[in-house]
Write an enzyme that holds these catalytic residues in place. Structure first.
Site, short mmCIF file in Angstrom:
data_model
loop_
_atom_site.label_atom_id
_atom_site.label_comp_id
_atom_site.label_asym_id
_atom_site.label_seq_id
_atom_site.Cartn_x
_atom_site.Cartn_y
_atom_site.Cartn_z
N HIS A 1 -7.84 29.43 7.02
CA HIS A 1 -6.47 29.25 7.52
C HIS A 1 -6.54 29.50 9.14
O HIS A 1 -7.35 30.45 9.46
CB HIS A 1 -5.35 30.08 6.64
CG HIS A 1 -5.06 29.37 5.32
ND1 HIS A 1 -4.22 29.93 4.68
CD2 HIS A 1 -5.59 28.29 4.94
CE1 HIS A 1 -4.13 28.91 3.75
NE2 HIS A 1 -4.95 28.12 3.53
N GLU B 1 -4.67 31.88 10.63
CA GLU B 1 -4.80 33.32 10.93
C GLU B 1 -6.08 33.99 10.87
O GLU B 1 -6.70 34.71 11.72
CB GLU B 1 -3.89 33.95 9.90
CG GLU B 1 -2.33 33.68 9.82
CD GLU B 1 -2.10 32.58 9.09
OE1 GLU B 1 -2.82 31.50 8.73
OE2 GLU B 1 -1.11 32.67 8.37
N THR C 1 8.56 -8.85 2.89
CA THR C 1 7.73 -8.58 4.15
C THR C 1 6.34 -8.66 3.60
O THR C 1 5.38 -9.33 4.33
CB THR C 1 7.93 -7.09 4.45
OG1 THR C 1 9.30 -6.89 5.01
CG2 THR C 1 7.06 -6.86 5.54
N ALA D 1 14.36 -6.20 5.75
CA ALA D 1 15.80 -5.63 6.02
C ALA D 1 16.39 -5.42 4.64
O ALA D 1 17.45 -4.49 4.66
CB ALA D 1 16.26 -7.21 6.53
N1 LIG Z 1 10.39 -6.73 12.98
C1 LIG Z 1 10.15 -5.88 11.97
O1 LIG Z 1 10.19 -4.76 12.37
C2 LIG Z 1 10.10 -6.46 10.71
C3 LIG Z 1 9.28 -5.64 9.79
C4 LIG Z 1 9.08 -5.80 8.47
C5 LIG Z 1 9.61 -7.24 7.91
N2 LIG Z 1 10.09 -8.09 9.04
C6 LIG Z 1 10.73 -9.22 8.47
O2 LIG Z 1 11.60 -9.33 7.56
C7 LIG Z 1 11.57 -10.30 6.63
C8 LIG Z 1 11.42 -9.74 5.36
O3 LIG Z 1 12.61 -9.16 4.83
P1 LIG Z 1 13.27 -9.46 3.53
O4 LIG Z 1 14.51 -8.30 3.64
O5 LIG Z 1 13.26 -10.75 2.87
O6 LIG Z 1 12.22 -8.67 2.65
P2 LIG Z 1 11.87 -7.12 2.02
O7 LIG Z 1 12.85 -6.05 2.21
O8 LIG Z 1 10.53 -6.69 2.63
O9 LIG Z 1 11.51 -7.25 0.61
C9 LIG Z 1 12.99 -7.34 0.03
C10 LIG Z 1 12.36 -7.50 -1.56
O10 LIG Z 1 11.70 -6.43 -1.84
C11 LIG Z 1 11.94 -6.37 -3.52
N3 LIG Z 1 12.56 -5.18 -3.81
C12 LIG Z 1 12.01 -4.10 -4.73
N4 LIG Z 1 12.55 -3.13 -4.64
C13 LIG Z 1 13.62 -3.07 -3.81
C14 LIG Z 1 14.63 -2.18 -3.51
N5 LIG Z 1 14.72 -1.13 -3.83
N6 LIG Z 1 15.52 -2.55 -2.48
C15 LIG Z 1 15.24 -3.91 -1.86
N7 LIG Z 1 14.26 -4.77 -2.20
C16 LIG Z 1 13.40 -4.39 -3.26
C17 LIG Z 1 12.98 -7.39 -3.65
O11 LIG Z 1 12.12 -8.35 -4.35
P3 LIG Z 1 11.97 -8.54 -6.09
O12 LIG Z 1 13.40 -8.79 -6.58
O13 LIG Z 1 11.10 -9.74 -6.23
O14 LIG Z 1 11.40 -7.36 -6.13
C18 LIG Z 1 13.56 -7.87 -2.52
O15 LIG Z 1 14.14 -9.49 -2.39
C19 LIG Z 1 10.48 -11.08 7.19
O16 LIG Z 1 10.73 -12.14 7.79
C20 LIG Z 1 9.56 -10.06 7.83
O17 LIG Z 1 8.76 -10.88 8.92
C21 LIG Z 1 10.21 -7.74 10.20
#
Ligand SMILES: NC(=O)c1ccc[n+]([C@@H]2O[C@H](COP(=O)([O-])OP(=O)(O)OC[C@H]3O[C@@H](n4cnc5c(N)ncnc54)[C@H](OP(=O)(O)O)[C@@H]3O)[C@@H](O)[C@H]2O)c1
Length: 380
Positions: A45, A47, A191, A291
């Site tokens: 640790h 210290e 994603t 998102a």
């Molecule tokens: N610019 C950036 O920083 C960034 C970062 C990441 C992603 N992206 C873009 O974001 C897009 C993907 O976003 P997205 O909204 O379609 O997908 P997402 O948020 O990655 O995934 C959504 C999916 O996750 C599953 N899921 C499981 N548990 C969940 C929960 N507790 N809450 C919500 N969803 C849950 C669901 O599918 P099931 O029902 O099949 O389980 C849902 O349809 C892509 O185009 C990616 O390229 C951009």
């Protein structure tokens, strides 16, 4: 104390689920006679290391420790014993350790032995440095940091789903340093399938435990051919799914070394997911989208810190993805405002970080009170 905090920070990415700790032993006039920091499990640790360096000169000296020294027998003997035995006259520490095994007992033990104890010095900074540890100890769930990259018009992908890369090289390099601070990184099934990300820590810095990659995927859509599944034996991948998830898909992922965890509430129950991760000694989670997941976590008020990288580009288009889904706020007064905001420039991009107001990621009231009472204190 600033030096003790600097030393503690050398433990970033190396000590979780323990806290980062630094210690400086100093004699009158500010002469430093010993320094130490905690760097990994099984290592001495902070210290102990500082006292060993100080030797006989620790007698009558002041020990500045970045967190309350522990008084219980854990993997190492109590640090309070070492401080008392070395003859330290005074211990200065910013805050109590929130771990119920330590909380206040370390200070009490030192005082009982006649050592003067001063608390409150740089308490805010000390809590901020160990925010993941403080949060996980108090809330009994991991600290959740949401990070995403957007265009100037708040989009994370084009209408065709193209999202690579919105931000520049400096922002992306910074993301690896962020990943280095975290125990786990989490994305949604969307994603995982749209971007086929690797989600590894490529900061080049030493880690104590591998970064755990987590996918929320109720229906187990993650392909065994994805980069995540193909690298699961090198760096762990956990997929959270519903209890009804397909058995054949489970076996296929299993064969790649992916761990499938079926929860009663499925991946749609973010609290269930976080408590499962906490039970596995996960102190912190970096959420990298998309998102839908971002919206679900924000709606459930489970986000403790937010970082957004904004790039000077306009994507436009009715159907281009906005950064955050979910229900969101109906009135601006209910929108999640950030406090303690920090803004940094990363090449042409801007990085904005803050803590949701009223959220548990904010520095605790203890620290604020201690700071107020310590104006002009004796921070060395
Ligand atoms: N610019 C950036 O920083 C960034 C970062 C990441 C992603 N992206 C873009 O974001 C897009 C993907 O976003 P997205 O909204 O379609 O997908 P997402 O948020 O990655 O995934 C959504 C999916 O996750 C599953 N899921 C499981 N548990 C969940 C929960 N507790 N809450 C919500 N969803 C849950 C669901 O599918 P099931 O029902 O099949 O389980 C849902 O349809 C892509 O185009 C990616 O390229 C951009």
């Amino acid at each position: 104390m600033r030096r003790a905090l600097e030393l503690a920070a050398l433990g970033v990415g190396r000590v979780s689920p323990s806290p980062m700790v630094g210690c400086v032993v100093a004699r009158g006039g500010g002469e430093i006679v010993g320094e130490g920091c905690y760097l990994a499990e099984g290592v001495k640790h902070a210290e102990t290391l500082a006292l060993e360096q100080a030797g006989a000169r620790a007698r009558g000296a002041t020990a500045y420790v970045s967190l309350e020294p522990h008084a219980h027998h854990g993997r190492t003997p109590p640090c309070t014993d070492a401080l008392i035995k070395a003859g330290v006259a005074r211990v200065v520490a910013p805050v109590e350790d929130p771990n119920p095994l330590v909380a206040g007992r370390g200070f009490a033990h030192l005082r009982e032995a006649g050592v003067e104890v001063k608390t409150g010095v740089l308490a805010r900074e000390a809590e901020r440095l160990n925010e993941k540890y403080f949060h996980s100890q108090r809330a009994r769930r991991p600290f959740v940091h949401l990070k995403f990259a957007t265009s100037l018009d708040g989009r994370i992908a084009t209408r065709a789903g193209d999202s690579r890369w919105i931000t520049g090289a400096e922002s992306r390099e910074r993301v690896h340093r962020l990943r280095h601070e975290y125990d786990a990184i989490l994305v949604g099934a969307g994603t995982a399938s749209a971007d086929d990300p690797l989600l590894t820590d490529r900061s080049g810095l030493t880690r104590h435990r591998p970064l755990v990659r987590v996918v929320l995927d109720d229906e187990l859509k993650l392909s065994p051919a994805s980069r995540l599944a193909r690298t699961a034996r090198e760096s762990p991948v956990i997929v959270f799914a519903s209890e009804r998830a397909d058995a054949a898909r489970t076996s296929a992922l299993d064969a790649c070394g992916v761990e499938v965890v079926r929860l009663a509430g499925g991946a749609r129950d973010p609290r269930g997911v976080l408590s499962h991760l906490y039970e596995r000694a996960t102190q912190s989670v970096l959420v990298e989208g998309g998102a839908t997941v971002a919206g679900a976590l924000l709606d459930a008020r489970l986000v403790d810190k937010v970082t957004v990288f904004v790039a000077p580009v306009l994507i436009g288009g009715r159907d281009a993805r906005a950064a955050v889904g979910g229900e969101g706020a109906a009135r601006l007064a209910d929108a999640l405002r950030l406090r303690d905001v920090e803004i940094a420039r990363r090449g042409d991009d801007v990085e904005i970080t803050g803590y949701p107001r009223g959220g548990s990621g904010s520095v605790g009231a203890t620290a604020r009170r201690a700071d107020a009472g310590d104006a002009g204190g004796e921070a060395a």
